[in-house]
Design a protein around this motif. Sequence first.
Motif, PDB file in Angstrom:
ATOM      1  N   ARG A  93      -4.168  -4.842   0.490  1.00  0.00           N
ATOM      2  CA  ARG A  93      -3.449  -3.565   0.430  1.00  0.00           C
ATOM      3  C   ARG A  93      -3.512  -2.902  -0.949  1.00  0.00           C
ATOM      4  O   ARG A  93      -2.748  -1.993  -1.240  1.00  0.00           O
ATOM      5  N   GLY A  94      -4.406  -3.374  -1.812  1.00  0.00           N
ATOM      6  CA  GLY A  94      -4.670  -2.655  -3.058  1.00  0.00           C
ATOM      7  C   GLY A  94      -3.863  -3.078  -4.259  1.00  0.00           C
ATOM      8  O   GLY A  94      -3.758  -2.314  -5.225  1.00  0.00           O
TER       9      GLY A  94
ATOM     10  N   ASP B 155       0.817  -1.212   0.000  1.00  0.00           N
ATOM     11  CA  ASP B 155       0.000   0.000   0.000  1.00  0.00           C
ATOM     12  C   ASP B 155       0.851   1.263   0.000  1.00  0.00           C
ATOM     13  O   ASP B 155       0.494   2.272  -0.627  1.00  0.00           O
ATOM     14  N   ARG B 156       2.007   1.220   0.656  1.00  0.00           N
ATOM     15  CA  ARG B 156       2.894   2.396   0.664  1.00  0.00           C
ATOM     16  C   ARG B 156       3.514   2.631  -0.716  1.00  0.00           C
ATOM     17  O   ARG B 156       3.742   3.769  -1.114  1.00  0.00           O
TER      18      ARG B 156
ATOM     19  N   LYS C  18       1.979   1.603  -3.591  1.00  0.00           N
ATOM     20  CA  LYS C  18       0.848   1.955  -4.451  1.00  0.00           C
ATOM     21  C   LYS C  18       0.498   3.438  -4.381  1.00  0.00           C
ATOM     22  O   LYS C  18       0.171   4.061  -5.396  1.00  0.00           O
ATOM     23  N   GLU C  19       0.564   4.019  -3.206  1.00  0.00           N
ATOM     24  CA  GLU C  19       0.143   5.408  -3.055  1.00  0.00           C
ATOM     25  C   GLU C  19       1.132   6.391  -3.689  1.00  0.00           C
ATOM     26  O   GLU C  19       0.827   7.566  -3.845  1.00  0.00           O
TER      27      GLU C  19
END
Length: 346
Positions: free
Chosen positions: A90-91, A63-64, A66-67
């Motif tokens: 987490r996407g 997720d870190r 991806k953002e």
Amino acid sequence: MTKRLMVGDVAVGGGAPVSIQSMCNTKTDDVRATVEQIHALEAAGCEIIRIAIPDQAAAEAVDRIKEQISIPLIADIHFNYKYALACAERGIDAIRINPGNIGGEEKVKAVADICRQKSIPIRIGVNGGSLEKDLRAKYGGVTAEALVESAMGHVALLNKFDFDDICISVKCSDVPLTMAAYRLLSERTDYPLHLGVTEAGTPSMGLVKSAMGIGGLLCLGIGDTIRVTLTADPIEEIFAAKKILKAAGLRKEGVNLIACPTCGRTRIDLIPMAEEVERGLMNCTKNITVAVMGCAVNGPGEAAAADIGIAGGKGEGLIFRKGEILYKVPQEQLVDKLMEEIEKLP
């Protein structure tokens, strides 16, 4: 035509343009390094990126990562299905697994269930080196039939759990075998296919193998997304993939650089000059043909169709456009003048 699936916002299959993939070689839980490499790959032309998930720390970094990126992110999972579940939560945009090495059917079902709920496609990645022992025994080794049977067995397993958002790859390091497997697979299924020649090697040999295998299949109308595997900086994979797609006639944008092989007529230091021009045009997106020629024979005449070009003489050269000579300049000014003329082109 193959089915279409979405990896993030990139369509794969169903007539969509063949997309370019690569894989980070950073430690995934080093988020800063991984994000920096993804940005560099995206700038070079990568459209889908994959990361290794060897442990829980890597899964928890998804997720870190991806953002901070904009291209779709694929998780490469082996052995532990829980990492796939963590990435899905987490996407992650897609998951690459070999359903045969993540445990029993209940574990495959768990992955299929969460991916179906979150609309996450799965790539079934079959490699010659990890082919099931029973299939090796049945076919007497790694064969096209064995690779395809393995892939379709994994498809059936996912289908059993009501999952059908699938992409398939059947790769090995043997080019003819890889091509035979993909040709057979394309006859038996309409799932989108991820092409590659695995463990292709260093850039010099790896590009040749990949151009033969990937490019040959693309010319047959087989393949929806590609990754060129090279023992090199991953950015080299992107440059190689672009060249293959151009050679296969699937991408027209960007510069088509033509250059003569040199011969006894050449009176100019052409080889480093051609390499300098190629480097200078690496990020040029103009749909033009540029010619770097060694003499008058291969100059404005033979390269008359080029939008712009140079032809060498003894210590000097000609700048020409569409076969028409524009002017003559000293050798040391040829590349600079050529670049100036390219800048003027629409």
